[in-house]
Design a protein around this motif. Structure first.
Motif, PDB file in Angstrom:
ATOM      1  N   GLU A 156      40.698  40.703  32.038  1.00  0.00           N
ATOM      2  CA  GLU A 156      41.622  39.383  32.014  1.00  0.00           C
ATOM      3  C   GLU A 156      40.890  38.281  32.075  1.00  0.00           C
ATOM      4  O   GLU A 156      39.813  38.242  32.444  1.00  0.00           O
ATOM      5  N   GLY A 157      41.573  37.239  31.348  1.00  0.00           N
ATOM      6  CA  GLY A 157      40.906  35.958  31.295  1.00  0.00           C
ATOM      7  C   GLY A 157      41.545  34.981  30.238  1.00  0.00           C
ATOM      8  O   GLY A 157      42.444  35.431  29.295  1.00  0.00           O
ATOM      9  N   LEU A 158      40.840  33.570  30.416  1.00  0.00           N
ATOM     10  CA  LEU A 158      41.361  32.852  29.112  1.00  0.00           C
ATOM     11  C   LEU A 158      40.069  32.581  28.290  1.00  0.00           C
ATOM     12  O   LEU A 158      38.947  32.035  28.884  1.00  0.00           O
ATOM     13  N   TYR A 159      40.170  32.895  27.028  1.00  0.00           N
ATOM     14  CA  TYR A 159      39.165  33.152  26.167  1.00  0.00           C
ATOM     15  C   TYR A 159      39.054  31.764  24.954  1.00  0.00           C
ATOM     16  O   TYR A 159      40.373  31.717  24.628  1.00  0.00           O
ATOM     17  N   HIS A 160      38.492  31.361  24.732  1.00  0.00           N
ATOM     18  CA  HIS A 160      38.051  30.568  23.422  1.00  0.00           C
ATOM     19  C   HIS A 160      36.727  30.914  22.755  1.00  0.00           C
ATOM     20  O   HIS A 160      35.544  30.743  23.259  1.00  0.00           O
ATOM     21  N   GLN A 161      36.955  31.356  21.242  1.00  0.00           N
ATOM     22  CA  GLN A 161      35.694  31.402  20.488  1.00  0.00           C
ATOM     23  C   GLN A 161      34.566  32.319  21.124  1.00  0.00           C
ATOM     24  O   GLN A 161      33.578  31.947  21.163  1.00  0.00           O
ATOM     25  N   GLY A 162      35.292  33.466  21.842  1.00  0.00           N
ATOM     26  CA  GLY A 162      34.256  34.615  21.886  1.00  0.00           C
ATOM     27  C   GLY A 162      33.837  34.530  23.826  1.00  0.00           C
ATOM     28  O   GLY A 162      32.839  34.991  23.982  1.00  0.00           O
ATOM     29  N   THR A 163      34.294  33.177  24.391  1.00  0.00           N
ATOM     30  CA  THR A 163      33.595  33.052  25.622  1.00  0.00           C
ATOM     31  C   THR A 163      34.746  32.918  26.615  1.00  0.00           C
ATOM     32  O   THR A 163      35.955  32.551  26.229  1.00  0.00           O
ATOM     33  N   ARG A 164      34.867  33.736  27.755  1.00  0.00           N
ATOM     34  CA  ARG A 164      35.926  33.496  28.818  1.00  0.00           C
ATOM     35  C   ARG A 164      35.599  32.086  29.406  1.00  0.00           C
ATOM     36  O   ARG A 164      34.758  32.165  30.439  1.00  0.00           O
ATOM     37  N   PHE A 165      36.665  31.214  29.497  1.00  0.00           N
ATOM     38  CA  PHE A 165      36.515  30.138  30.275  1.00  0.00           C
ATOM     39  C   PHE A 165      37.142  29.945  31.442  1.00  0.00           C
ATOM     40  O   PHE A 165      37.196  29.210  32.026  1.00  0.00           O
ATOM     41  N   LEU A 166      37.851  31.260  31.750  1.00  0.00           N
ATOM     42  CA  LEU A 166      38.775  31.153  32.961  1.00  0.00           C
ATOM     43  C   LEU A 166      38.747  32.722  33.305  1.00  0.00           C
ATOM     44  O   LEU A 166      39.343  33.525  32.813  1.00  0.00           O
ATOM     45  N   SER A 167      38.128  33.145  34.455  1.00  0.00           N
ATOM     46  CA  SER A 167      37.857  34.477  34.802  1.00  0.00           C
ATOM     47  C   SER A 167      38.772  34.743  35.976  1.00  0.00           C
ATOM     48  O   SER A 167      38.942  35.897  36.396  1.00  0.00           O
ATOM     49  N   ARG A 168      39.308  33.488  36.738  1.00  0.00           N
ATOM     50  CA  ARG A 168      40.287  33.857  37.873  1.00  0.00           C
ATOM     51  C   ARG A 168      41.329  32.661  37.877  1.00  0.00           C
ATOM     52  O   ARG A 168      41.029  31.571  37.547  1.00  0.00           O
ATOM     53  N   LEU A 169      42.575  33.036  38.163  1.00  0.00           N
ATOM     54  CA  LEU A 169      43.638  32.109  38.305  1.00  0.00           C
ATOM     55  C   LEU A 169      44.727  32.980  38.866  1.00  0.00           C
ATOM     56  O   LEU A 169      45.422  33.774  38.555  1.00  0.00           O
ATOM     57  N   GLU A 170      45.228  32.602  40.243  1.00  0.00           N
ATOM     58  CA  GLU A 170      45.804  33.084  40.997  1.00  0.00           C
ATOM     59  C   GLU A 170      46.876  32.091  41.806  1.00  0.00           C
ATOM     60  O   GLU A 170      46.325  31.226  42.167  1.00  0.00           O
ATOM     61  N   PHE A 171      48.126  32.642  41.862  1.00  0.00           N
ATOM     62  CA  PHE A 171      49.061  31.604  42.404  1.00  0.00           C
ATOM     63  C   PHE A 171      49.270  32.287  44.014  1.00  0.00           C
ATOM     64  O   PHE A 171      49.388  33.718  43.926  1.00  0.00           O
ATOM     65  N   VAL A 172      49.335  31.815  45.081  1.00  0.00           N
ATOM     66  CA  VAL A 172      49.315  32.367  46.226  1.00  0.00           C
ATOM     67  C   VAL A 172      50.146  31.253  47.051  1.00  0.00           C
ATOM     68  O   VAL A 172      50.049  30.123  47.141  1.00  0.00           O
ATOM     69  N   LEU A 173      50.921  31.943  47.702  1.00  0.00           N
ATOM     70  CA  LEU A 173      52.161  31.446  48.564  1.00  0.00           C
ATOM     71  C   LEU A 173      51.848  31.741  50.038  1.00  0.00           C
ATOM     72  O   LEU A 173      52.072  32.869  50.372  1.00  0.00           O
ATOM     73  N   CYS A 174      51.523  30.695  50.748  1.00  0.00           N
ATOM     74  CA  CYS A 174      51.183  30.904  52.337  1.00  0.00           C
ATOM     75  C   CYS A 174      50.188  32.041  52.607  1.00  0.00           C
ATOM     76  O   CYS A 174      50.475  32.748  53.364  1.00  0.00           O
ATOM     77  N   ASP A 175      49.248  32.045  51.846  1.00  0.00           N
ATOM     78  CA  ASP A 175      47.979  32.995  51.909  1.00  0.00           C
ATOM     79  C   ASP A 175      48.725  34.558  51.430  1.00  0.00           C
ATOM     80  O   ASP A 175      48.136  35.471  51.965  1.00  0.00           O
ATOM     81  N   THR A 176      49.588  34.439  50.633  1.00  0.00           N
ATOM     82  CA  THR A 176      50.331  35.853  50.382  1.00  0.00           C
ATOM     83  C   THR A 176      50.630  35.822  48.830  1.00  0.00           C
ATOM     84  O   THR A 176      50.922  34.794  48.366  1.00  0.00           O
ATOM     85  N   ARG A 177      50.762  36.970  48.097  1.00  0.00           N
ATOM     86  CA  ARG A 177      51.199  36.963  46.746  1.00  0.00           C
ATOM     87  C   ARG A 177      52.759  37.267  46.973  1.00  0.00           C
ATOM     88  O   ARG A 177      53.340  37.946  47.773  1.00  0.00           O
ATOM     89  N   PRO A 178      53.606  36.376  46.050  1.00  0.00           N
ATOM     90  CA  PRO A 178      54.723  36.480  45.947  1.00  0.00           C
ATOM     91  C   PRO A 178      55.479  37.876  45.594  1.00  0.00           C
ATOM     92  O   PRO A 178      54.561  38.707  44.930  1.00  0.00           O
TER      93      PRO A 178
END
Length: 476
Positions: free
Chosen positions: A51-73
């Motif tokens: 998983e990730g955000l990639y551009h021209q063969g490179t992963r520019f984002l390897s983590r992106l999480e939304f957390v609500l009150c320290d828990t996953r919705p």
């Protein structure tokens, strides 16, 4: 530790340690960027870690999480829209306790995440609506990170050394994650939040929302992938980026023959096919080019581009023109064993990441395909039959002649009348459409010894020479 334990004779083997289904991931693509999310719309390194955000063969984002009150919705639903432009995720809150007291019962918040890609940017809108009967005040967080991994690292290739992670730069509502590769290129992931977070750290942003009953709050997140070739372009709003992606799709549809029938199920299948083809089409300096596939093959492949252009020739010949232009511009002009390049040969694969730039992999411009060259000639003739654009064919003719010379001289080195190939020390072992290391074997399962003359390639060569003769006659 798993990657350090890989024992396999083929160095570019793609790891597959867990089963994967199409339902595992949600995918977006635009131009040279693509993103792979889980069903929550998050980027987390689970299972295969792709998983990730990639551009021209490179992963520019390897983590992106939304957390609500320290828990996953709780997940309600998620899907990519039929036109492949917009990904939406609908969620709600779980039971949330504060000092062992129920603070917020489950199901009173509606959380919608809408996300899209445009050019080198990722745009997300997060909407939170309060369906409770009382006012609420609660925190939520965005967790993020960038490992700047080359796509070949992600798919399992072990590197002896990596570049240098630099100090993050934060200012107001923005933070830049930075990395200098072994190719001396500075790559940056620039995250911008609107409104400004209550607290912005090196890998998190914290927000507090105060909502009356039926009141909404909206957060916007923009992530820009910045590298050596990044033009200075104004950052767009989510609405502006969505409008531009819709306009681009509208232009593609306007220049394409759209087929409809009296059968609605068949129409739905056609619409799905159109959407997928349009998603894979990428604007290059030479015209449109259909990239091969997500995640590992979102780039130029010679054979794949030619076959896709042939299949789409009737509905949109500009795809074939873009493919022919690109392949002519990148046609090999000299011998280079490291790239399997020989004069006249048509490219197999193009990679733009760090490992390609440093020569750790040979695929920056790689010519290890035995069939792309005759298929290039076939596409040129098919394009002419479809369009009668003799002026374009006239400009293309020197490249067709060079391709014919490659077939006779380099493709058939032993002069036996068959076009064959041998494995490359640093490239592909097999060079036809079945190019896995173990894909060409005898009936008993033993690998076929080189040189290998694939039967379909001989047909391609015969067809190419007939088509070249047809074009020569048209040119006079």
């Amino acid at each position: 530790m798993l990657r350090e334990c890989v024992l396999h004779p083929y160095k570019y083997y793609i790891l597959a340690t867990t089963p994967r289904t199409l339902e595992d991931y949600l995918v977006l693509k635009n131009g040279d960027s693509f993103a792979v999310f889980n069903r929550y719309g998050d980027i987390v390194q689970e299972r295969l870690g792709e998983e990730g955000l990639y551009h021209q063969g490179t992963r520019f984002l390897s983590r992106l999480e939304f957390v609500l009150c320290d828990t996953r919705p709780f997940l309600l639903s998620s899907a990519v829209r039929g036109d492949n432009l917009l990904l939406t995720v609908d969620m709600t809150n779980p039971d949330i306790f504060l000092e062992k007291e129920l603070f917020l019962p489950r199901g009173v918040l509606h959380i919608r995440r809408s996300k899209l890609l445009f050019q080198r940017g990722y745009y997300e809108e997060i909407m939170i609506e309060n369906y409770a009967t009382q006012e609420i005040h609660l925190p939520f967080s965005i967790l993020f990170g960038a490992d700047f991994a080359d796509i070949f690292e992600v798919r399992g290739t072990v590197r002896k050394k990596r570049g240098t992670a630099l100090q993050e730069i934060a200012s107001g509502n923005q933070i830049a994650l930075r990395y200098t590769g072994l190719d001396s290129v500075l790559r940056e992931t620039i995250l911008s939040f609107m409104p400004q977070p209550t607290e912005l750290g090196t890998n998190y942003a914290i927000f507090h929302v105060h909502l009356k009953p039926r009141e909404k709050a909206t957060l916007f997140l923009t992530v820009m992938c910045k590298g050596e070739d990044a033009p200075e372009t104004p950052t767009l709003s989510f609405k502006e980026a969505l409008s531009k992606t819709r306009q681009s799709l509208k232009e593609l549809r306007k220049n394409t023959c759209i087929i409809t029938t009296s059968n609605e199920e068949f129409n739905a299948w056609l619409d799905r096919s159109y959407s997928d083809i349009f998603m894979m089409l990428t604007h290059t300096p030479y015209g449109l080019y259909p990239y091969a596939g997500i995640p590992w093959f979102s780039t130029v492949f010679g054979r794949d581009g030619i076959i896709t252009a042939l299949e789409c020739l009737w509905i949109n010949p500009s795809i074939a023109k873009g493919v022919l232009n690109y392949l002519a511009a990148t046609q090999a002009q000299e011998e280079n064993p490291e790239e399997d390049a020989e004069p006249g040969k048509i490219i197999h694969e193009v990679r733009l990441g760090e490992m390609a730039a440093t020569g750790e992999i040979p695929f920056g411009r790689y010519y290890g395909s035995v069939d792309a060259t005759p298929l290039f000639i076939t596409l040129a003739e098919a394009y002419y039959q479809r369009t009668r654009n003799l002026e374009f064919i006239s400009r293309l003719w020197p490249h067709i002649e060079l391709a014919l010379q490659w077939i006779d001289h380099y493709g058939d080195k032993d002069g036996d009348g068959f076009v064959e190939y041998t494995p490359s020390p640093n490239g592909l072992i097999n060079k036809g459409w079945k190019d896995s290391h173990d894909s060409v074997m005898h009936s008993d399962g033993s690998p076929a010894p080189p040189p290998i003359a694939l039967v379909e390639v001989q047909g391609y060569v015969y067809q190419a020479k007939l088509h070249a003769a047809s074009l020569a006659k048209a040119l006079g």
